[in-house]
Design a protein around this motif. Sequence first.
Motif, PDB file in Angstrom:
ATOM      1  N   ALA A 183       0.863  -1.318  -0.119  1.00  0.00           N
ATOM      2  CA  ALA A 183      -0.120  -0.129   0.074  1.00  0.00           C
ATOM      3  C   ALA A 183       0.849   1.210   0.062  1.00  0.00           C
ATOM      4  O   ALA A 183       0.459   2.265  -0.667  1.00  0.00           O
ATOM      5  N   TRP A 184       1.752   1.360   0.707  1.00  0.00           N
ATOM      6  CA  TRP A 184       2.852   2.463   0.908  1.00  0.00           C
ATOM      7  C   TRP A 184       3.277   2.522  -0.575  1.00  0.00           C
ATOM      8  O   TRP A 184       3.689   3.842  -0.988  1.00  0.00           O
ATOM      9  N   TRP A 185       3.865   1.779  -1.244  1.00  0.00           N
ATOM     10  CA  TRP A 185       4.449   1.784  -2.630  1.00  0.00           C
ATOM     11  C   TRP A 185       3.423   2.378  -3.519  1.00  0.00           C
ATOM     12  O   TRP A 185       3.672   2.956  -4.357  1.00  0.00           O
ATOM     13  N   ILE A 186       2.131   1.743  -3.465  1.00  0.00           N
ATOM     14  CA  ILE A 186       0.972   2.193  -4.350  1.00  0.00           C
ATOM     15  C   ILE A 186       0.836   3.558  -4.074  1.00  0.00           C
ATOM     16  O   ILE A 186       0.736   4.616  -5.136  1.00  0.00           O
ATOM     17  N   ALA A 187       0.931   4.136  -2.906  1.00  0.00           N
ATOM     18  CA  ALA A 187       0.638   5.468  -2.456  1.00  0.00           C
ATOM     19  C   ALA A 187       1.717   6.396  -3.115  1.00  0.00           C
ATOM     20  O   ALA A 187       1.407   7.624  -3.401  1.00  0.00           O
ATOM     21  N   ALA A 188       2.920   5.970  -2.842  1.00  0.00           N
ATOM     22  CA  ALA A 188       4.043   6.698  -3.323  1.00  0.00           C
ATOM     23  C   ALA A 188       3.967   6.893  -4.816  1.00  0.00           C
ATOM     24  O   ALA A 188       4.243   8.022  -5.463  1.00  0.00           O
ATOM     25  N   VAL A 189       3.349   5.937  -5.812  1.00  0.00           N
ATOM     26  CA  VAL A 189       3.099   6.037  -7.165  1.00  0.00           C
ATOM     27  C   VAL A 189       2.202   7.216  -7.141  1.00  0.00           C
ATOM     28  O   VAL A 189       2.177   8.280  -8.016  1.00  0.00           O
ATOM     29  N   VAL A 190       1.236   7.014  -6.541  1.00  0.00           N
ATOM     30  CA  VAL A 190       0.088   7.995  -6.732  1.00  0.00           C
ATOM     31  C   VAL A 190       0.236   9.411  -6.475  1.00  0.00           C
ATOM     32  O   VAL A 190       0.049  10.487  -7.072  1.00  0.00           O
ATOM     33  N   ILE A 191       0.911   9.502  -5.152  1.00  0.00           N
ATOM     34  CA  ILE A 191       1.700  10.945  -4.923  1.00  0.00           C
ATOM     35  C   ILE A 191       2.587  11.613  -6.037  1.00  0.00           C
ATOM     36  O   ILE A 191       2.355  12.744  -6.044  1.00  0.00           O
ATOM     37  N   VAL A 192       3.309  10.745  -6.588  1.00  0.00           N
ATOM     38  CA  VAL A 192       4.419  11.114  -7.384  1.00  0.00           C
ATOM     39  C   VAL A 192       3.582  11.710  -8.709  1.00  0.00           C
ATOM     40  O   VAL A 192       3.613  12.752  -9.364  1.00  0.00           O
ATOM     41  N   ALA A 193       2.223  10.881  -9.073  1.00  0.00           N
ATOM     42  CA  ALA A 193       1.524  11.200 -10.228  1.00  0.00           C
ATOM     43  C   ALA A 193       0.665  12.427  -9.813  1.00  0.00           C
ATOM     44  O   ALA A 193       0.476  13.558 -10.801  1.00  0.00           O
ATOM     45  N   LEU A 194       0.353  12.557  -8.575  1.00  0.00           N
ATOM     46  CA  LEU A 194      -0.352  13.945  -8.108  1.00  0.00           C
ATOM     47  C   LEU A 194       0.528  15.007  -8.057  1.00  0.00           C
ATOM     48  O   LEU A 194       0.171  16.116  -8.723  1.00  0.00           O
ATOM     49  N   ILE A 195       1.817  15.067  -7.895  1.00  0.00           N
ATOM     50  CA  ILE A 195       2.641  16.241  -7.963  1.00  0.00           C
ATOM     51  C   ILE A 195       2.773  16.240  -9.647  1.00  0.00           C
ATOM     52  O   ILE A 195       2.768  17.706  -9.880  1.00  0.00           O
ATOM     53  N   VAL A 196       2.962  15.420 -10.359  1.00  0.00           N
ATOM     54  CA  VAL A 196       3.184  15.728 -11.863  1.00  0.00           C
ATOM     55  C   VAL A 196       1.817  16.357 -12.415  1.00  0.00           C
ATOM     56  O   VAL A 196       1.830  17.578 -12.941  1.00  0.00           O
ATOM     57  N   VAL A 197       0.688  15.796 -11.971  1.00  0.00           N
ATOM     58  CA  VAL A 197      -0.600  16.633 -12.359  1.00  0.00           C
ATOM     59  C   VAL A 197      -0.780  18.147 -11.792  1.00  0.00           C
ATOM     60  O   VAL A 197      -1.266  18.835 -12.463  1.00  0.00           O
ATOM     61  N   VAL A 198      -0.254  18.013 -10.641  1.00  0.00           N
ATOM     62  CA  VAL A 198      -0.386  19.532  -9.836  1.00  0.00           C
ATOM     63  C   VAL A 198       0.471  20.541 -10.785  1.00  0.00           C
ATOM     64  O   VAL A 198       0.173  21.829 -10.899  1.00  0.00           O
ATOM     65  N   VAL A 199       1.662  20.117 -10.928  1.00  0.00           N
ATOM     66  CA  VAL A 199       2.601  20.854 -11.847  1.00  0.00           C
ATOM     67  C   VAL A 199       1.755  21.348 -13.200  1.00  0.00           C
ATOM     68  O   VAL A 199       1.795  22.467 -13.708  1.00  0.00           O
ATOM     69  N   ALA A 200       1.405  20.345 -13.875  1.00  0.00           N
ATOM     70  CA  ALA A 200       0.634  20.668 -15.028  1.00  0.00           C
ATOM     71  C   ALA A 200      -0.536  21.527 -15.072  1.00  0.00           C
ATOM     72  O   ALA A 200      -0.683  22.591 -15.600  1.00  0.00           O
ATOM     73  N   LEU A 201      -1.367  21.358 -13.927  1.00  0.00           N
ATOM     74  CA  LEU A 201      -2.414  22.299 -13.581  1.00  0.00           C
ATOM     75  C   LEU A 201      -1.905  23.622 -13.355  1.00  0.00           C
ATOM     76  O   LEU A 201      -2.611  24.600 -14.018  1.00  0.00           O
ATOM     77  N   ALA A 202      -0.645  23.954 -12.563  1.00  0.00           N
ATOM     78  CA  ALA A 202      -0.408  25.162 -12.070  1.00  0.00           C
ATOM     79  C   ALA A 202       0.040  26.021 -13.622  1.00  0.00           C
ATOM     80  O   ALA A 202      -0.226  27.299 -13.770  1.00  0.00           O
ATOM     81  N   VAL A 203       0.487  25.041 -14.403  1.00  0.00           N
ATOM     82  CA  VAL A 203       0.863  25.510 -15.659  1.00  0.00           C
ATOM     83  C   VAL A 203      -0.054  26.289 -16.672  1.00  0.00           C
ATOM     84  O   VAL A 203      -0.298  27.084 -17.130  1.00  0.00           O
ATOM     85  N   SER A 204      -1.027  25.219 -16.667  1.00  0.00           N
ATOM     86  CA  SER A 204      -2.466  25.295 -17.434  1.00  0.00           C
ATOM     87  C   SER A 204      -3.231  26.490 -16.728  1.00  0.00           C
ATOM     88  O   SER A 204      -3.420  27.227 -17.624  1.00  0.00           O
ATOM     89  N   ALA A 205      -3.218  26.506 -15.662  1.00  0.00           N
ATOM     90  CA  ALA A 205      -4.035  27.626 -14.900  1.00  0.00           C
ATOM     91  C   ALA A 205      -3.627  28.989 -15.272  1.00  0.00           C
ATOM     92  O   ALA A 205      -4.376  29.815 -15.133  1.00  0.00           O
ATOM     93  N   ALA A 206      -2.193  29.147 -15.632  1.00  0.00           N
ATOM     94  CA  ALA A 206      -1.632  30.372 -15.507  1.00  0.00           C
ATOM     95  C   ALA A 206      -2.565  31.253 -16.782  1.00  0.00           C
ATOM     96  O   ALA A 206      -2.553  32.387 -16.650  1.00  0.00           O
ATOM     97  N   LYS A 207      -2.554  30.490 -17.735  1.00  0.00           N
ATOM     98  CA  LYS A 207      -3.507  31.032 -18.963  1.00  0.00           C
ATOM     99  C   LYS A 207      -4.723  31.510 -18.560  1.00  0.00           C
ATOM    100  O   LYS A 207      -5.290  32.577 -19.072  1.00  0.00           O
ATOM    101  N   TRP A 208      -5.276  30.955 -17.621  1.00  0.00           N
ATOM    102  CA  TRP A 208      -6.554  31.400 -17.070  1.00  0.00           C
ATOM    103  C   TRP A 208      -6.834  32.636 -15.866  1.00  0.00           C
ATOM    104  O   TRP A 208      -7.457  33.390 -15.603  1.00  0.00           O
ATOM    105  N   SER A 209      -5.638  32.321 -15.022  1.00  0.00           N
ATOM    106  CA  SER A 209      -5.690  32.832 -13.652  1.00  0.00           C
ATOM    107  C   SER A 209      -4.438  32.628 -12.883  1.00  0.00           C
ATOM    108  O   SER A 209      -3.931  31.634 -12.412  1.00  0.00           O
TER     109      SER A 209
END
Length: 187
Positions: A133-159
Amino acid sequence: MHTRTHTDVDEQVVARAKGPTTLRQVIAAVIFLLIVAAVAFGGSLASTGNVDGWYANAEKVPWDPPNAVFGPVWTALYALIALAGFLIWRAGFRMGGPNAARSALALFVTQMVLNAVWTPIFFAGYPVIGAAAWWIAAVVIVALIVVVVALAVSAAKWSRIASWVMVPYLLWLCFASTLNIGIIALN
């Protein structure tokens, strides 16, 4: 048969240029707050019995903060996440048409889903499937970090505000990932 006149086109342009009504903004803000509140509530359900259970007895990294820190930090972060989602939605709002910021909003939804599944996997998953479960959670949190970076970049166009409020969230996720990896390494 109705043919489009110059006036019809002008009215559509004006309608799309106008932002959402105050009532629609209030409803949207409440929806964004409810979404993050639901994620927070689900996380608290998944962690409640486990924080004082297996997690209390696990070896942790020296920089692991006291449990009392997590609630206030996540409350502030969830408020910022809801604000970011609302600002992106509002900036992309188009009367009578699809939201122009739908790709940024899709990233918002994706990060909320990843955020929602991390806590149950990490805390409630351990008693069921053990250290996997900890390993799966580690993969999820890394994916979450990547998506949040993408969201921050994408959001800059709008706000720009929406983009910038992702920074504390991103920093906390990076910190939290060290706690997750620390549990794996030390236990």
